[in-house]
Scaffold this motif. Structure first.
Motif, short mmCIF file in Angstrom:
data_model
loop_
_atom_site.label_atom_id
_atom_site.label_comp_id
_atom_site.label_asym_id
_atom_site.label_seq_id
_atom_site.Cartn_x
_atom_site.Cartn_y
_atom_site.Cartn_z
N HIS A 187 0.86 -1.18 0.00
CA HIS A 187 0.00 0.00 0.00
C HIS A 187 0.90 1.23 0.00
O HIS A 187 2.04 1.18 0.49
CB HIS A 187 -0.86 -0.04 1.28
N ARG A 213 5.91 -2.11 -1.47
CA ARG A 213 5.61 -1.00 -2.36
C ARG A 213 5.22 -1.54 -3.73
O ARG A 213 5.55 -2.66 -4.08
CB ARG A 213 6.84 -0.08 -2.52
N GLU A 219 2.24 2.13 7.92
CA GLU A 219 1.12 2.51 8.79
C GLU A 219 0.01 1.47 8.73
O GLU A 219 -0.56 1.09 9.77
CB GLU A 219 0.59 3.87 8.36
N LYS A 220 -0.31 0.98 7.54
CA LYS A 220 -1.38 0.01 7.39
C LYS A 220 -1.04 -1.33 8.03
O LYS A 220 -1.88 -1.97 8.66
CB LYS A 220 -1.71 -0.19 5.91
N GLU A 233 0.80 3.58 1.94
CA GLU A 233 1.09 3.82 3.36
C GLU A 233 1.30 2.47 4.05
O GLU A 233 0.69 2.17 5.08
CB GLU A 233 -0.05 4.59 4.00
#
Length: 241
Positions: free
Chosen positions: A46, A77, A51-52, A48
């Motif tokens: 993702h 990524r 964080e996810k 992010e």
């Protein structure tokens, strides 16, 4: 061992019960292996990703209700396949959401490993895109079939043709998610009628489909939709909770 598929939207501590049966299975797997703490691979591909992955891991800890859990976080990524050992030596595998093509491409190098681990008794949790790639074939993000619009799209940005790729193959049907919330049941119906899929299950947000030895179980606030082609069209029904 079970396959736990969540149709998205379940991101707060109030949604922890949807993840609880997965964590319990991972804990039992760890106990059987003689480990005091369950090891769970948490994978996010993702924009992010860090964080996810952390957020999903925290939700699993809450779902465990104080059970001892070690998280093996992997943040990827677009265009970067995850490490081959990201799903090894764990008691559970959890894959989060994002762009389904990106998630599928990043996980594809370890599809065989995931299948082997699940066959050996490791439970799998897929959320949103992580659920979509669990099927025999994985839907892409397209909104058209034969150039005809089959699900909502931005009128100012014409959608792309729906394409399917190989999924992990943990379940023998195609999986759709965010069904009621994004109005995509029509997409699965059209795909079945066009012969692109031989059967599908569509999962609403904040809803979990659990596939295990006892068959199908539904938990949460929404529906799981079963879509099957027939000689005269397409049969649509809901799976009982």
């Amino acid at each position: 061992m079970s396959i736990h598929l969540i149709g998205g939207g379940a991101t707060t501590s109030a949604d922890a019960p949807l993840h609880a049966s997965f964590v319990r299975e991972a804990a039992r797997r760890a106990e059987a292996a003689g480990r005091e703490r369950a090891r769970i691979a948490v994978i996010s591909l993702h924009p992010e990703a860090e964080e996810k992955a952390a957020a999903l891991g925290e939700l699993l800890v809450v779902a465990g209700g104080g059970a001892a859990i070690d998280l093996k976080l992997t943040a990827g990524r677009a265009g970067e396949p995850i490490a081959q050992d990201a799903v090894d030596d764990v008691d559970g595998i959890a894959v989060g959401g994002g762009n389904v093509e990106t998630v599928r491409a990043g996980l594809e190098p370890v599809f065989d490993r995931i299948r082997r681990h699940v066959a050996a008794g490791v439970p799998y949790l897929g959320v949103s895109a992580g659920a979509m790639i669990a099927g025999e074939r994985s839907l892409g993000s397209g909104t058209r079939i034969g150039g005809v619009v089959v699900s909502p799209e931005d009128a100012a940005e014409p959608g792309e043709e729906l394409e399917l790729d190989a999924g992990i193959g943990l379940v023998d049907v195609t999986i759709e998610v965010h069904v009621a919330q994004r109005g995509v049941l029509s997409r699965v119906i059209a795909a079945a009628e066009a012969g692109l899929v031989t059967g599908a299950l569509g999962i609403d947000e904040r809803t979990a489909l659990i596939v295990g030895d006892g068959g199908l179980r539904v938990e949460g606030a929404g529906n799981v939709w079963r879509v099957l082609p027939t000689d005269s069209g397409v049969l649509v029904s809901t799976v009982g909770g």
